[in-house]
Design an enzyme around this catalytic site. Structure first.
Site, PDB file in Angstrom:
ATOM      1  N   HIS A   1     -31.537 -41.986  -3.768  1.00 24.48           N
ATOM      2  CA  HIS A   1     -31.557 -43.424  -3.444  1.00 24.48           C
ATOM      3  C   HIS A   1     -30.098 -43.907  -3.458  1.00 24.48           C
ATOM      4  CE1 HIS A   1     -33.067 -47.298  -2.737  1.00 24.48           C
ATOM      5  NE2 HIS A   1     -33.668 -47.574  -3.875  1.00 24.48           N
TER       6      HIS A   1
ATOM      7  N   ARG B   1     -27.502 -55.150  -3.825  1.00 23.50           N
ATOM      8  CA  ARG B   1     -27.995 -54.276  -2.745  1.00 23.50           C
ATOM      9  C   ARG B   1     -27.444 -54.760  -1.406  1.00 23.50           C
ATOM     10  NH1 ARG B   1     -32.682 -51.364  -3.345  1.00 23.50           N
ATOM     11  NH2 ARG B   1     -32.095 -50.560  -1.311  1.00 23.50           N
TER      12      ARG B   1
ATOM     13  N   GLN C   1     -29.025 -47.716  -3.564  1.00 27.82           N
ATOM     14  CA  GLN C   1     -29.214 -48.331  -4.883  1.00 27.82           C
ATOM     15  C   GLN C   1     -28.033 -48.007  -5.787  1.00 27.82           C
ATOM     16  OE1 GLN C   1     -32.035 -50.285  -6.055  1.00 27.82           O
ATOM     17  NE2 GLN C   1     -30.474 -50.732  -7.569  1.00 27.82           N
TER      18      GLN C   1
ATOM     19  N   CYS D   1     -33.500 -50.539 -11.344  1.00 26.57           N
ATOM     20  CA  CYS D   1     -33.468 -50.759  -9.888  1.00 26.57           C
ATOM     21  C   CYS D   1     -34.639 -51.621  -9.415  1.00 26.57           C
ATOM     22  CB  CYS D   1     -33.442 -49.426  -9.158  1.00 26.57           C
ATOM     23  SG  CYS D   1     -34.896 -48.404  -9.462  1.00 26.57           S
TER      24      CYS D   1
ATOM     25  N   ASP E   1     -35.777 -46.420 -14.906  1.00 25.52           N
ATOM     26  CA  ASP E   1     -36.504 -46.569 -13.648  1.00 25.52           C
ATOM     27  C   ASP E   1     -37.978 -46.411 -13.989  1.00 25.52           C
ATOM     28  OD1 ASP E   1     -37.256 -46.628 -10.960  1.00 25.52           O
ATOM     29  OD2 ASP E   1     -36.629 -44.570 -10.537  1.00 25.52           O
TER      30      ASP E   1
ATOM     31  N   ARG F   1     -36.496 -45.291   5.043  1.00 23.39           N
ATOM     32  CA  ARG F   1     -37.106 -44.958   3.751  1.00 23.39           C
ATOM     33  C   ARG F   1     -38.273 -44.033   4.029  1.00 23.39           C
ATOM     34  NH1 ARG F   1     -38.613 -48.994  -1.097  1.00 23.39           N
ATOM     35  NH2 ARG F   1     -36.390 -48.597  -1.374  1.00 23.39           N
TER      36      ARG F   1
END
Ligand code: NVA
Length: 302
Positions: A128, A288, A131, A260, A220, A101
């Site tokens: 991402h 996930r 996700q 998310c 988000d 990340r």
């Protein structure tokens, strides 16, 4: 050539479907598949905050028979204390896969170019994709299939999640709508890539128009990691795109709502919505683990 998962369209549509089917199988049989037995080590490197990603990768790697090695990005000083390429060469000699990340997509590309092992994007400023695998798995579970469904992404679409929905949703044959203020659509280059993948992508600054009839409603945070200085201005810009009960009432009667997380109740999503009957966010968070187990297994088998 070693395959990596750096952005959603690193998988073809057929490969995405294969990984999602594998995720469903691994979810049904969580302890029966051990491609990382040894245990093989997977390095997890974090340059930004994390909860779900660290927890789901660590648990998933363990369930696959492997060992999760946590590397503190601050201590390692990747790109500062030593180059990304040198870090990549070192981690590739210790780990079977690298999960990272970070901020710049270009750094992730460099990690993949020099590590010699599969590299997985655990969120960058641009994408991402893990996700999205979890999100698609969740939609598939609740709706039975993906192709032909309409999804609306509301709020700040000029972020990793907006870009990833454009690519991954298109690959899955979905109709992806963005309801966002002008100037906050996914990147033009991403919209161009998405157009060639399947499904369709449209952008509207009218939140009601974007939401009307949608099967899946997604939002988000309005303040992605790294954009904290803009928080006050962003709250004003994105206000009309908040996922409220009123806005959701324009979606299909059986629409589901995804986020998310982390979520800010009263900003991008109302408490009545995220804590209400249409919300599938806890399935999404759990998924996930299953989705990431699938992509790690798939990459390990290449
Ligand atoms: N767009 C958000 C996603 C958090 C999982 C961020 O980058 O902070």
């Amino acid at each position: 050539m070693t395959r990596s998962f750096l952005r959603d369209d690193d998988l073809t549509a057929a490969e995405q479907a294969e990984v999602l089917a594998l995720a469903a199988k691994l979810k049904a049989e969580p302890y029966d598949h051990r491609p990382l037995a040894g245990p093989r080590t997977v390095a997890m490197v974090f340059d930004k905050p994390t909860l779900r990603t660290q927890a789901s990768f660590a648990a998933g790697i363990a369930e696959l028979g492997g060992h999760p090695m946590l590397v503190d990005g601050q201590l390692a000083g990747i790109g500062k204390r030593e180059s990304v390429a040198d870090v990549a060469r070192v981690l590739g000699r210790q780990a079977s896969q690298v999960v990272w990340r970070t901020f710049a997509q270009a750094d992730l590309d460099e990690m993949a170019a020099f590590s010699g092992v599969p590299v997985i994007n655990a969120l960058t400023d641009d994408f991402h994709p893990c996700q999205l695998l979890a999100d698609l798995l969740t939609v598939q579970e609740h709706k039975g299939s993906l192709a032909g469904l309409t999804v609306v992404f509301l709020g700040d679409a000029a972020c990793n999640m907006g870009n990833s929905w454009a690519l991954a949703g298109s690959l899955a044959g979905m109709h992806v709508r963005f309801g966002c203020p002008e100037g906050y659509a996914p990147a033009a280059s991403v919209l161009e890539s998405a157009a060639a993948l399947g499904g369709s992508v449209t952008v509207s600054s009218d939140p009601v128009e974007a939401t009307t009839g949608a099967d899946v409603v997604v939002t988000d945070t309005w303040v992605s990691m790294g954009k904290e200085d803009e928080a006050a201005a962003r709250r004003a810009i994105f206000g009309p795109y908040a996922v409220t009960p009123e806005l959701v009432s324009h979606a299909a009667d059986d629409a589901i709502v995804l986020h998310c997380l982390p979520a800010y109740r009263g900003s991008e999503i109302a408490a009545e919505v995220i804590d209400g009957p249409r919300s599938v966010v806890w399935d999404e968070a759990e998924n996930r683990r299953h989705a990431q187990k699938a992509i790690m297994t798939w990459l390990q088998d290449r």
